[in-house]
Write a protein that holds these residues in place. Structure first.
Motif, PDB file in Angstrom:
ATOM      1  N   VAL A  78       0.844  -1.197   0.000  1.00 30.09           N
ATOM      2  CA  VAL A  78       0.000   0.000   0.000  1.00 30.09           C
ATOM      3  C   VAL A  78       0.884   1.253   0.000  1.00 30.09           C
ATOM      4  N   ILE A  79       1.939   1.239   0.784  1.00 31.99           N
ATOM      5  CA  ILE A  79       2.852   2.387   0.836  1.00 31.99           C
ATOM      6  C   ILE A  79       3.487   2.617  -0.539  1.00 31.99           C
ATOM      7  N   ILE A  80       3.953   1.559  -1.175  1.00 32.15           N
ATOM      8  CA  ILE A  80       4.588   1.690  -2.495  1.00 32.15           C
ATOM      9  C   ILE A  80       3.582   2.205  -3.524  1.00 32.15           C
ATOM     10  N   LYS A  81       2.373   1.683  -3.488  1.00 31.73           N
ATOM     11  CA  LYS A  81       1.330   2.136  -4.424  1.00 31.73           C
ATOM     12  C   LYS A  81       1.049   3.632  -4.234  1.00 31.73           C
ATOM     13  N   LEU A  82       0.919   4.059  -2.982  1.00 30.00           N
ATOM     14  CA  LEU A  82       0.686   5.479  -2.697  1.00 30.00           C
ATOM     15  C   LEU A  82       1.866   6.337  -3.155  1.00 30.00           C
ATOM     16  N   ALA A  83       3.077   5.884  -2.900  1.00 28.59           N
ATOM     17  CA  ALA A  83       4.266   6.644  -3.308  1.00 28.59           C
ATOM     18  C   ALA A  83       4.266   6.849  -4.823  1.00 28.59           C
TER      19      ALA A  83
END
Length: 183
Positions: A34-39
């Motif tokens: 989720v963090i990578i997708k948001l970044a």
């Protein structure tokens, strides 16, 4: 023109990896995608990705955390390196002018740092907070941001901490006391 910023707080091996000295364990590991997708979404939109990261010196007699927690996020150790997928993401994007990593020495990413100036210089007027630990560093960063009038968004699937109770309490506090949007 205004911008938003995604803060990825303390997403390091010591806080996330199974062998980290102060790991939040599986809940912290599970938020990586989720963090990578948001970044990636923030960069694609022309917004900013900011990585405030805890930095300590072993057995520092002047730092209050030395009495509270085992040594963690020590300078020049693998424990302070970004965890798993974030390490690869950062290596790929670290030269992007919309990516900014910096050291912090207190729970809040605003305490003793230039974060507020960095945000204001770039007309960043809203923050999305991710990372660990929801009820410690994410919380203290959120309180500081609130006091500086930054609207907050907290993706519940992109923050983690040591206990379900800590997670639940912090998410409720973000919403009910700081007016954050929880998604």
């Amino acid at each position: 023109m205004s911008h938003n910023a995604l803060l990825i707080i303390d997403y390091t091996n010591d806080f996330v990896d199974p062998n980290g000295t102060l790991t939040a364990g599986k809940p912290a590991q599970q938020i990586a995608p989720v963090i990578i997708k948001l970044a990636n979404q923030f960069l694609a939109a022309g917004d900013y990705v900011i990585l405030p990261t805890d930095l300590h010196v072993k057995d520092d007699p002047f730092h209050p955390e030395s009495a509270l927690f085992p040594p963690h996020n020590l300078a020049n150790t693998s424990g302070r390196e970004f965890y798993g997928p974030l390490a690869s993401w950062y290596t790929e994007h670290q030269t992007n002018p919309h990516v900014y990593a910096f050291a912090k020495n207190r729970y809040s990413a605003f305490a003793n740092t230039n974060l507020d100036n960095f945000l204001r210089e770039r007309a960043i007027n809203a923050l999305t907070l991710t990372g660990v630990c929801t009820d410690i560093c994410v919380l203290h960063t959120a309180v500081s941001a609130y006091n500086l009038n930054y609207p907050l968004t907290i993706p519940a699937a992109a923050v983690a901490t040591f206990t379900p109770n800590g997670q639940e309490w912090a998410l409720a506090h973000f919403k009910n006391s700081l007016g954050a949007t929880i998604i």
